[in-house]
Design a protein around this motif. Structure first.
Motif, short mmCIF file in Angstrom:
data_model
loop_
_atom_site.label_atom_id
_atom_site.label_comp_id
_atom_site.label_asym_id
_atom_site.label_seq_id
_atom_site.Cartn_x
_atom_site.Cartn_y
_atom_site.Cartn_z
N SER A 49 4.65 57.81 3.39
CA SER A 49 5.90 58.58 3.41
C SER A 49 6.46 58.71 2.00
CB SER A 49 6.94 57.89 4.30
OG SER A 49 8.23 58.44 4.09
N PRO A 50 6.58 59.95 1.46
CA PRO A 50 7.18 60.14 0.14
C PRO A 50 8.61 59.62 0.06
CG PRO A 50 6.03 62.13 0.84
CD PRO A 50 6.09 61.22 2.03
N LEU A 51 9.36 59.74 1.18
CA LEU A 51 10.74 59.27 1.21
C LEU A 51 10.80 57.77 1.03
CD1 LEU A 51 13.76 59.76 1.60
CD2 LEU A 51 13.39 59.59 4.08
N VAL A 52 9.94 57.05 1.76
CA VAL A 52 9.93 55.59 1.65
C VAL A 52 9.53 55.17 0.24
CG1 VAL A 52 8.79 53.46 2.43
CG2 VAL A 52 9.51 55.17 4.10
N CYS A 53 8.50 55.81 -0.30
CA CYS A 53 8.04 55.48 -1.66
C CYS A 53 9.14 55.73 -2.69
CB CYS A 53 6.79 56.30 -2.01
SG CYS A 53 5.29 55.76 -1.16
N HIS A 54 9.81 56.88 -2.57
CA HIS A 54 10.87 57.23 -3.52
C HIS A 54 12.03 56.24 -3.41
CE1 HIS A 54 13.61 59.77 -5.86
NE2 HIS A 54 14.51 59.57 -4.90
N THR A 55 12.42 55.92 -2.18
CA THR A 55 13.52 54.99 -1.96
C THR A 55 13.20 53.62 -2.52
OG1 THR A 55 14.19 56.18 0.04
CG2 THR A 55 15.00 53.93 -0.21
N MET A 56 12.00 53.12 -2.23
CA MET A 56 11.60 51.80 -2.72
C MET A 56 11.54 51.78 -4.25
SD MET A 56 11.15 49.48 -0.34
CE MET A 56 9.86 48.33 -0.76
N GLU A 57 11.01 52.84 -4.84
CA GLU A 57 10.89 52.90 -6.29
C GLU A 57 12.26 52.83 -6.95
OE1 GLU A 57 8.40 55.49 -9.59
OE2 GLU A 57 9.20 56.53 -7.83
N LYS A 58 13.23 53.58 -6.43
CA LYS A 58 14.58 53.58 -6.99
C LYS A 58 15.25 52.22 -6.81
CE LYS A 58 14.82 57.89 -8.31
NZ LYS A 58 14.92 58.23 -9.75
N LEU A 59 15.10 51.64 -5.63
CA LEU A 59 15.71 50.35 -5.34
C LEU A 59 15.14 49.26 -6.24
CD1 LEU A 59 17.45 48.42 -3.65
CD2 LEU A 59 15.58 48.34 -1.98
N ILE B 134 2.34 53.72 -3.93
CA ILE B 134 1.06 54.34 -3.59
C ILE B 134 1.21 55.03 -2.24
CG2 ILE B 134 -1.41 53.94 -3.21
CD1 ILE B 134 -1.03 51.23 -4.72
N ASP B 135 1.07 56.37 -2.23
CA ASP B 135 1.25 57.10 -0.97
C ASP B 135 -0.07 57.50 -0.32
OD1 ASP B 135 0.38 59.06 -2.67
OD2 ASP B 135 2.20 60.29 -2.57
N ASP B 136 -1.19 56.97 -0.82
CA ASP B 136 -2.51 57.27 -0.27
C ASP B 136 -3.20 55.94 0.05
OD1 ASP B 136 -5.08 58.02 0.37
OD2 ASP B 136 -5.40 59.23 -1.43
N GLY B 137 -3.33 55.64 1.33
CA GLY B 137 -3.92 54.37 1.76
C GLY B 137 -5.36 54.18 1.28
N LEU B 138 -6.11 55.27 1.16
CA LEU B 138 -7.52 55.16 0.75
C LEU B 138 -7.65 54.74 -0.72
CD1 LEU B 138 -9.03 58.30 2.54
CD2 LEU B 138 -9.14 55.90 3.26
#
Length: 399
Positions: free
Chosen positions: A283-293, A304-308
């Motif tokens: 989820s780009p939203l989760v990644c963005h939120t976590m990065e800012k926090l 990382i937004d790509d599990g592979l």
């Protein structure tokens, strides 16, 4: 209690696109409690106090005392604002132990004494926050830091973040769509050519201007004295300013009733640790939120937004803690966690599973593949920071 208001219709602008505004919206989304500290390139600081993502109060900037007194006078004119009264009501106040600021403390005192109504408090806080957001928008660049404090309580009305941003944006657009955009409402008008000004105005207008434009009050102060909007006041003075009859100058803030607060600095956060925290989530939203926090809390972040690609990137960076989404396309958190635990470098690394589910089966399975903890979505700022603190301390002890 949450202050409800009708959101003005606002269009997209540089104000709503600013990183500061976006970050405040992020804090609402993750229901953050604590302080947001914004610092400009010239070391001006603004403090926002939030509880569960709602705004409690804001202070700082060029004129925090002047702003406070001006808004008290505008929204609760029944109060006596002489210095002796303020100092008396601040008796026993200790800035070192206060979780907010002396202005908020005074509002609590006055509310308990029934000197001010909750409706007046709500309007006052809303107006102060709007001014602070406006002033921050005029600053080219700021850095931000957060200090989590889940013990902050809402003894007074709180303000919805979106409402506050909409109001500030409305004022920002009105100011910048007018001819006064080059000026700051924190500047003070002073008469430079009294005889020329008198010749261009009526006697009544000249007497009024002579009284108001003394170089000791900002445009915002003058607007409150005249009971008019600051944009209207500034627009009406514009001809005199451009003719050189009136000048706008910078003036200092009024004396602070709490002198200790001048030297007070926000307590150190996790910034000194500089631990690297990874978040693997599609989820780009989760990644963005976590990065800012994480960034605002003083941590380095790896999103990382790509599990592979996750395992290769994690091996390359070797983070101190990993947040791992449970469900992703082409792979899942169980598989990634199991593979990481087989590697020597990740056998003791804290791995926290993120999921929108809350089932016992998922928790048991996560433990079986070596997960250290389990965190439900949507992510909550306080919970995330508590989990990081807990596992990093355990990691230090184990080493």
């Amino acid at each position: 209690m949450t202050v409800k208001s009708i959101k003005p219709n606002v269009s997209f602008s540089l104000f709503t696109a600013s990183k500061q505004v976006q970050f405040i919206q992020t804090l609402k989304r993750i229901r953050f409690s604590g302080q947001l500290i914004l610092t400009s390139s010239d070391q001006q600081k603004w403090l926002f106090f939030l509880c569960q993502g709602h705004l409690m109060y804001a202070t700082g900037g060029t004129h925090p005392v002047r702003r406070w007194l001006r808004n008290v006078a505008a929204h609760s004119p029944q109060l006596t604002l002489d210095r002796s009264t303020i100092e008396r009501d601040l008796t026993g106040f200790d800035p070192a132990t206060c979780k907010t600021c002396w202005q908020y403390h005074l509002l609590i005192v006055w509310a308990k004494q029934q000197k001010i109504t909750h409706e007046q408090i709500a309007k006052l806080i809303q107006s102060v926050i709007t001014e602070v957001l406006f002033d921050i928008a005029q600053t080219q660049q700021t850095t931000y830091q957060i200090k989590q404090d889940n013990t902050l309580s809402t003894q007074l009305p709180v303000i919805d973040v979106e409402d506050a941003i909409a109001r500030a944006n409305q004022r920002w657009q009105a100011w910048h769509h007018d001819l006064v955009a080059e000026y700051s409402p924190n500047l003070a008008p002073v008469i430079r050519q009294p005889q020329a000004l008198q010749a261009r105005t009526s006697e009544a207008v000249y007497q009024l201007l002579s009284k108001l434009l003394d170089g000791k009050h900002t445009l915002r102060d003058v607007a409150v004295q005249m009971k008019r909007d600051v944009l209207q006041v500034t627009r009406s003075l514009l001809p005199y300013i451009r003719w050189g009859l009136v000048e706008l100058i910078s003036i200092p803030d009024l004396p602070n009733p709490i002198k200790q607060e001048d030297s007070k600095r926000p307590p150190a956060t996790a910034q000194s640790t500089q631990a690297l925290i990874a978040c693997v989530d599609d989820s780009p939203l989760v990644c963005h939120t976590m990065e800012k926090l994480l960034s605002a809390s003083g941590y380095q972040s790896l999103v990382i937004d790509d599990g592979l690609r996750a395992i290769a990137l994690l091996i390359a960076r070797k983070p101190d803690l990993i947040f791992l989404d449970l469900v992703m396309p082409n792979t899942n958190g169980y598989e990634i966690c199991a593979k990481l635990r087989k590697l020597q470098a990740f056998q003791t690394t804290p791995i926290v599973i993120l999921t929108g589910k809350d089932g016992i089966v998922d928790r048991v399975r996560a433990k079986l593949v070596g997960a250290s903890d389990f965190l439900n979505k949507p992510i909550d700022a306080g919970t995330v920071l508590n989990v990081i603190s807990k596992h990093l301390k355990q990691s230090v002890v184990s080493h």
